[in-house]
Design a protein around this motif. Structure first.
Motif, PDB file in Angstrom:
ATOM      1  N   LEU A  48      12.971  28.870 -22.176  1.00 26.63           N
ATOM      2  CA  LEU A  48      14.410  28.617 -22.093  1.00 26.63           C
ATOM      3  C   LEU A  48      15.189  29.919 -21.959  1.00 26.63           C
ATOM      4  O   LEU A  48      16.165  30.003 -21.214  1.00 26.63           O
ATOM      5  CB  LEU A  48      14.893  27.842 -23.321  1.00 26.63           C
ATOM      6  N   LEU A  49      14.776  30.946 -22.686  1.00 32.78           N
ATOM      7  CA  LEU A  49      15.463  32.228 -22.614  1.00 32.78           C
ATOM      8  C   LEU A  49      15.250  32.900 -21.266  1.00 32.78           C
ATOM      9  O   LEU A  49      16.139  33.587 -20.759  1.00 32.78           O
ATOM     10  CB  LEU A  49      14.997  33.150 -23.738  1.00 32.78           C
ATOM     11  N   ALA A  50      14.088  32.694 -20.668  1.00 32.90           N
ATOM     12  CA  ALA A  50      13.791  33.286 -19.371  1.00 32.90           C
ATOM     13  C   ALA A  50      14.596  32.606 -18.268  1.00 32.90           C
ATOM     14  O   ALA A  50      14.900  33.217 -17.251  1.00 32.90           O
ATOM     15  CB  ALA A  50      12.302  33.191 -19.065  1.00 32.90           C
ATOM     16  N   ASP A  51      14.952  31.353 -18.490  1.00 31.63           N
ATOM     17  CA  ASP A  51      15.740  30.595 -17.508  1.00 31.63           C
ATOM     18  C   ASP A  51      17.214  30.908 -17.741  1.00 31.63           C
ATOM     19  O   ASP A  51      17.939  30.135 -18.341  1.00 31.63           O
ATOM     20  CB  ASP A  51      15.457  29.101 -17.660  1.00 31.63           C
ATOM     21  N   GLY A  52      17.672  32.045 -17.249  1.00 27.43           N
ATOM     22  CA  GLY A  52      19.043  32.484 -17.459  1.00 27.43           C
ATOM     23  C   GLY A  52      20.067  31.700 -16.676  1.00 27.43           C
ATOM     24  O   GLY A  52      21.259  31.803 -16.927  1.00 27.43           O
ATOM     25  N   SER A  53      19.639  30.864 -15.756  1.00 26.38           N
ATOM     26  CA  SER A  53      20.593  30.105 -14.935  1.00 26.38           C
ATOM     27  C   SER A  53      21.270  28.994 -15.727  1.00 26.38           C
ATOM     28  O   SER A  53      22.363  28.575 -15.395  1.00 26.38           O
ATOM     29  CB  SER A  53      19.884  29.500 -13.725  1.00 26.38           C
ATOM     30  N   ASN A  54      20.641  28.520 -16.792  1.00 27.30           N
ATOM     31  CA  ASN A  54      21.211  27.444 -17.594  1.00 27.30           C
ATOM     32  C   ASN A  54      21.532  28.001 -18.976  1.00 27.30           C
ATOM     33  O   ASN A  54      20.679  28.063 -19.857  1.00 27.30           O
ATOM     34  CB  ASN A  54      20.226  26.272 -17.688  1.00 27.30           C
TER      35      ASN A  54
END
Length: 60
Positions: A48-54
């Protein structure tokens, strides 16, 4: 020392120890389950942290 420090009688201490040793495999199984759940949670958090788009919080 432990019994006196935590106000536990020696009989209670030995009862707890005997219970632990009689059920040691069950305790080990639970520890493995908890470790797996923790690792899965850490993996999901990193994802989740790596997915900075959301940037909003998601609930699974």
């Amino acid at each position: 020392m432990v019994a006196g420090e935590y106000d536990v009688s020696m009989a209670e201490l030995f009862t707890a120890l005997s219970y632990y040793y009689e059920h040691r495999e069950a305790f080990a199984d639970r520890e493995r389950e908890f470790a797996t759940a923790r690792q899965n949670g850490e993996r999901r958090t990193r994802s989740l942290l790596a997915d900075g788009s959301n940037a909003t919080e998601r609930v699974d």
